[in-house]
Design a protein around this motif. Structure first.
Motif, PDB file in Angstrom:
ATOM      1  N   ARG A  52       0.829  -1.202   0.000  1.00  0.00           N
ATOM      2  CA  ARG A  52       0.000   0.000   0.000  1.00  0.00           C
ATOM      3  C   ARG A  52       0.862   1.250   0.000  1.00  0.00           C
ATOM      4  NH1 ARG A  52      -3.948  -0.582   4.548  1.00  0.00           N
ATOM      5  NH2 ARG A  52      -2.069  -0.348   5.782  1.00  0.00           N
ATOM      6  N   GLY A  53       1.995   1.155   0.651  1.00  0.00           N
ATOM      7  CA  GLY A  53       2.883   2.304   0.730  1.00  0.00           C
ATOM      8  C   GLY A  53       3.727   2.511  -0.512  1.00  0.00           C
ATOM      9  N   GLY A  54       3.594   1.611  -1.477  1.00  0.00           N
ATOM     10  CA  GLY A  54       4.314   1.792  -2.726  1.00  0.00           C
ATOM     11  C   GLY A  54       5.645   1.071  -2.815  1.00  0.00           C
ATOM     12  N   GLU A  55       5.945   0.236  -1.838  1.00  0.00           N
ATOM     13  CA  GLU A  55       7.204  -0.519  -1.897  1.00  0.00           C
ATOM     14  C   GLU A  55       7.016  -1.774  -2.737  1.00  0.00           C
ATOM     15  OE1 GLU A  55       8.739   0.772   2.587  1.00  0.00           O
ATOM     16  OE2 GLU A  55       8.716  -1.322   1.979  1.00  0.00           O
ATOM     17  N   ALA A  56       7.960  -1.993  -3.623  1.00  0.00           N
ATOM     18  CA  ALA A  56       7.896  -3.145  -4.506  1.00  0.00           C
ATOM     19  C   ALA A  56       8.992  -4.143  -4.163  1.00  0.00           C
ATOM     20  CB  ALA A  56       8.037  -2.712  -5.959  1.00  0.00           C
ATOM     21  N   SER A  57       8.671  -5.395  -4.295  1.00  0.00           N
ATOM     22  CA  SER A  57       9.668  -6.452  -4.122  1.00  0.00           C
ATOM     23  C   SER A  57       9.424  -7.506  -5.190  1.00  0.00           C
ATOM     24  CB  SER A  57       9.608  -7.062  -2.727  1.00  0.00           C
ATOM     25  OG  SER A  57       8.321  -7.592  -2.466  1.00  0.00           O
ATOM     26  N   TYR A  58      10.500  -8.240  -5.531  1.00  0.00           N
ATOM     27  CA  TYR A  58      10.448  -9.152  -6.662  1.00  0.00           C
ATOM     28  C   TYR A  58      11.106 -10.487  -6.341  1.00  0.00           C
ATOM     29  CZ  TYR A  58       9.412  -4.796  -9.061  1.00  0.00           C
ATOM     30  OH  TYR A  58       8.829  -3.619  -9.441  1.00  0.00           O
ATOM     31  N   GLY A  59      10.627 -11.502  -7.035  1.00  0.00           N
ATOM     32  CA  GLY A  59      11.309 -12.783  -6.946  1.00  0.00           C
ATOM     33  C   GLY A  59      12.686 -12.683  -7.580  1.00  0.00           C
ATOM     34  N   ASP A  60      13.600 -13.485  -7.103  1.00  0.00           N
ATOM     35  CA  ASP A  60      14.976 -13.401  -7.580  1.00  0.00           C
ATOM     36  C   ASP A  60      15.084 -13.612  -9.092  1.00  0.00           C
ATOM     37  OD1 ASP A  60      16.460 -14.959  -4.632  1.00  0.00           O
ATOM     38  OD2 ASP A  60      15.941 -12.875  -5.068  1.00  0.00           O
ATOM     39  N   SER A  61      14.244 -14.467  -9.621  1.00  0.00           N
ATOM     40  CA  SER A  61      14.353 -14.805 -11.045  1.00  0.00           C
ATOM     41  C   SER A  61      13.882 -13.694 -11.971  1.00  0.00           C
ATOM     42  CB  SER A  61      13.573 -16.083 -11.339  1.00  0.00           C
ATOM     43  OG  SER A  61      12.197 -15.892 -11.068  1.00  0.00           O
ATOM     44  N   VAL A  62      13.182 -12.703 -11.425  1.00  0.00           N
ATOM     45  CA  VAL A  62      12.651 -11.633 -12.288  1.00  0.00           C
ATOM     46  C   VAL A  62      13.219 -10.262 -11.948  1.00  0.00           C
ATOM     47  CG1 VAL A  62      10.521 -12.957 -12.554  1.00  0.00           C
ATOM     48  CG2 VAL A  62      10.606 -11.065 -10.905  1.00  0.00           C
ATOM     49  N   LYS A  63      14.022 -10.175 -10.912  1.00  0.00           N
ATOM     50  CA  LYS A  63      14.588  -8.875 -10.526  1.00  0.00           C
ATOM     51  C   LYS A  63      15.350  -8.249 -11.682  1.00  0.00           C
ATOM     52  CE  LYS A  63      15.144  -9.556  -5.535  1.00  0.00           C
ATOM     53  NZ  LYS A  63      16.099  -9.793  -4.436  1.00  0.00           N
ATOM     54  N   GLY A  64      15.092  -6.970 -11.883  1.00  0.00           N
ATOM     55  CA  GLY A  64      15.767  -6.255 -12.955  1.00  0.00           C
ATOM     56  C   GLY A  64      15.089  -6.382 -14.298  1.00  0.00           C
ATOM     57  N   ARG A  65      14.103  -7.277 -14.392  1.00  0.00           N
ATOM     58  CA  ARG A  65      13.397  -7.461 -15.670  1.00  0.00           C
ATOM     59  C   ARG A  65      11.921  -7.094 -15.569  1.00  0.00           C
ATOM     60  NH1 ARG A  65      12.814 -12.440 -17.695  1.00  0.00           N
ATOM     61  NH2 ARG A  65      12.943 -13.496 -15.664  1.00  0.00           N
ATOM     62  N   PHE A  66      11.324  -7.341 -14.424  1.00  0.00           N
ATOM     63  CA  PHE A  66       9.895  -7.101 -14.233  1.00  0.00           C
ATOM     64  C   PHE A  66       9.683  -5.892 -13.331  1.00  0.00           C
ATOM     65  CE2 PHE A  66       8.175 -11.720 -14.871  1.00  0.00           C
ATOM     66  CZ  PHE A  66       8.879 -11.800 -16.064  1.00  0.00           C
ATOM     67  N   THR A  67       8.587  -5.183 -13.573  1.00  0.00           N
ATOM     68  CA  THR A  67       8.234  -4.035 -12.745  1.00  0.00           C
ATOM     69  C   THR A  67       6.746  -4.069 -12.455  1.00  0.00           C
ATOM     70  OG1 THR A  67       9.975  -2.690 -13.764  1.00  0.00           O
ATOM     71  CG2 THR A  67       8.247  -1.538 -12.542  1.00  0.00           C
ATOM     72  N   ILE A  68       6.401  -3.981 -11.178  1.00  0.00           N
ATOM     73  CA  ILE A  68       4.999  -3.910 -10.770  1.00  0.00           C
ATOM     74  C   ILE A  68       4.647  -2.465 -10.492  1.00  0.00           C
ATOM     75  CG2 ILE A  68       5.536  -4.344  -8.325  1.00  0.00           C
ATOM     76  CD1 ILE A  68       2.885  -5.916  -8.150  1.00  0.00           C
ATOM     77  N   SER A  69       3.432  -2.077 -10.882  1.00  0.00           N
ATOM     78  CA  SER A  69       2.987  -0.705 -10.641  1.00  0.00           C
ATOM     79  C   SER A  69       1.467  -0.696 -10.572  1.00  0.00           C
ATOM     80  CB  SER A  69       3.477   0.226 -11.752  1.00  0.00           C
ATOM     81  OG  SER A  69       2.926  -0.160 -13.008  1.00  0.00           O
ATOM     82  N   ARG A  70       0.913   0.444 -10.231  1.00  0.00           N
ATOM     83  CA  ARG A  70      -0.549   0.567 -10.181  1.00  0.00           C
ATOM     84  C   ARG A  70      -0.935   1.941 -10.707  1.00  0.00           C
ATOM     85  NH1 ARG A  70      -0.134   0.615  -3.777  1.00  0.00           N
ATOM     86  NH2 ARG A  70       0.416   2.806  -3.466  1.00  0.00           N
ATOM     87  N   ASP A  71      -2.189   2.076 -11.070  1.00  0.00           N
ATOM     88  CA  ASP A  71      -2.655   3.381 -11.519  1.00  0.00           C
ATOM     89  C   ASP A  71      -3.036   4.232 -10.314  1.00  0.00           C
ATOM     90  OD1 ASP A  71      -6.137   2.713 -12.488  1.00  0.00           O
ATOM     91  OD2 ASP A  71      -5.011   2.218 -10.688  1.00  0.00           O
ATOM     92  N   ASN A  72      -3.235   5.518 -10.550  1.00  0.00           N
ATOM     93  CA  ASN A  72      -3.503   6.437  -9.442  1.00  0.00           C
ATOM     94  C   ASN A  72      -4.839   6.156  -8.759  1.00  0.00           C
ATOM     95  OD1 ASN A  72      -1.092   7.805  -9.795  1.00  0.00           O
ATOM     96  ND2 ASN A  72      -1.980   9.272 -11.231  1.00  0.00           N
ATOM     97  N   ALA A  73      -5.778   5.607  -9.503  1.00  0.00           N
ATOM     98  CA  ALA A  73      -7.089   5.321  -8.917  1.00  0.00           C
ATOM     99  C   ALA A  73      -7.061   4.078  -8.043  1.00  0.00           C
ATOM    100  CB  ALA A  73      -8.126   5.149 -10.022  1.00  0.00           C
ATOM    101  N   GLY A  74      -5.980   3.320  -8.148  1.00  0.00           N
ATOM    102  CA  GLY A  74      -5.880   2.112  -7.343  1.00  0.00           C
ATOM    103  C   GLY A  74      -6.803   1.002  -7.791  1.00  0.00           C
ATOM    104  N   LYS A  75      -7.149   1.014  -9.080  1.00  0.00           N
ATOM    105  CA  LYS A  75      -8.046  -0.022  -9.575  1.00  0.00           C
ATOM    106  C   LYS A  75      -7.368  -0.969 -10.548  1.00  0.00           C
ATOM    107  CE  LYS A  75     -12.350   0.544 -10.240  1.00  0.00           C
ATOM    108  NZ  LYS A  75     -13.682   0.930 -10.770  1.00  0.00           N
ATOM    109  N   THR A  76      -6.174  -0.643 -10.977  1.00  0.00           N
ATOM    110  CA  THR A  76      -5.469  -1.496 -11.918  1.00  0.00           C
ATOM    111  C   THR A  76      -4.022  -1.638 -11.494  1.00  0.00           C
ATOM    112  OG1 THR A  76      -6.885  -0.677 -13.706  1.00  0.00           O
ATOM    113  CG2 THR A  76      -4.932  -1.919 -14.334  1.00  0.00           C
ATOM    114  N   VAL A  77      -3.555  -2.855 -11.526  1.00  0.00           N
ATOM    115  CA  VAL A  77      -2.156  -3.145 -11.218  1.00  0.00           C
ATOM    116  C   VAL A  77      -1.525  -3.742 -12.469  1.00  0.00           C
ATOM    117  CG1 VAL A  77      -0.581  -4.475  -9.774  1.00  0.00           C
ATOM    118  CG2 VAL A  77      -2.653  -3.521  -8.795  1.00  0.00           C
ATOM    119  N   PHE A  78      -0.305  -3.342 -12.720  1.00  0.00           N
ATOM    120  CA  PHE A  78       0.380  -3.770 -13.926  1.00  0.00           C
ATOM    121  C   PHE A  78       1.627  -4.591 -13.582  1.00  0.00           C
ATOM    122  CE2 PHE A  78      -2.206  -1.016 -16.448  1.00  0.00           C
ATOM    123  CZ  PHE A  78      -2.415   0.125 -15.673  1.00  0.00           C
ATOM    124  N   LEU A  79       2.001  -5.410 -14.519  1.00  0.00           N
ATOM    125  CA  LEU A  79       3.283  -6.103 -14.418  1.00  0.00           C
ATOM    126  C   LEU A  79       3.964  -5.971 -15.776  1.00  0.00           C
ATOM    127  CD1 LEU A  79       5.143  -7.807 -12.586  1.00  0.00           C
ATOM    128  CD2 LEU A  79       4.192  -9.832 -13.738  1.00  0.00           C
TER     129      LEU A  79
END
Length: 114
Positions: A52-79
């Motif tokens: 909720r605070g905006g901190e992202a963490s990743y599995g070791d196999s995807v670090k540096g390649r994948f990025t998680i984010s969300r829209d400002n309305a908090g209704k959609t999350v992206f990978l």
């Protein structure tokens, strides 16, 4: 809340895909949103978590390649998935996490060819 994942498909190794997870209502107050995946014959594993605070963490196999984010309305999350590899082939699931309870959406299949 209901979650709808989309964006999967068949891509060549090295290419990119962006997955989306649309919620039927805002999940901005949830403790976290996450993406998991399950490859054929393997257990489901966490891919990325966004708190909720905006901190992202990743599995070791995807670090540096994948990025998680969300829209400002908090209704959609992206990978955002870059540099895809054949071992990334799996069904990807989004989940909303609150009070240690997981609300799952249906999966979207990602297939990466070599």
């Amino acid at each position: 809340v209901q979650l709808q994942a989309s964006g999967g498909g068949l891509v060549r190794s090295g290419r990119s895909l962006r997955l989306s997870c649309a919620a039927t209502r805002s999940i901005i107050r949830y403790d976290a949103m996450a993406w998991y995946r399950r490859a054929s014959g393997k257990q489901r594993e966490p891919v990325a978590v966004l708190t909720r605070g905006g901190e992202a963490s990743y599995g070791d196999s995807v670090k540096g390649r994948f990025t998680i984010s969300r829209d400002n309305a908090g209704k959609t999350v992206f990978l955002q998935m870059n540099g895809l590899k054949p071992e990334d082939t799996a069904v990807y699931y989004c989940t909303a996490i609150n009070d240690a309870r997981f609300q799952w959406g249906q999966g979207t299949l990602v297939t990466v060819s070599s």
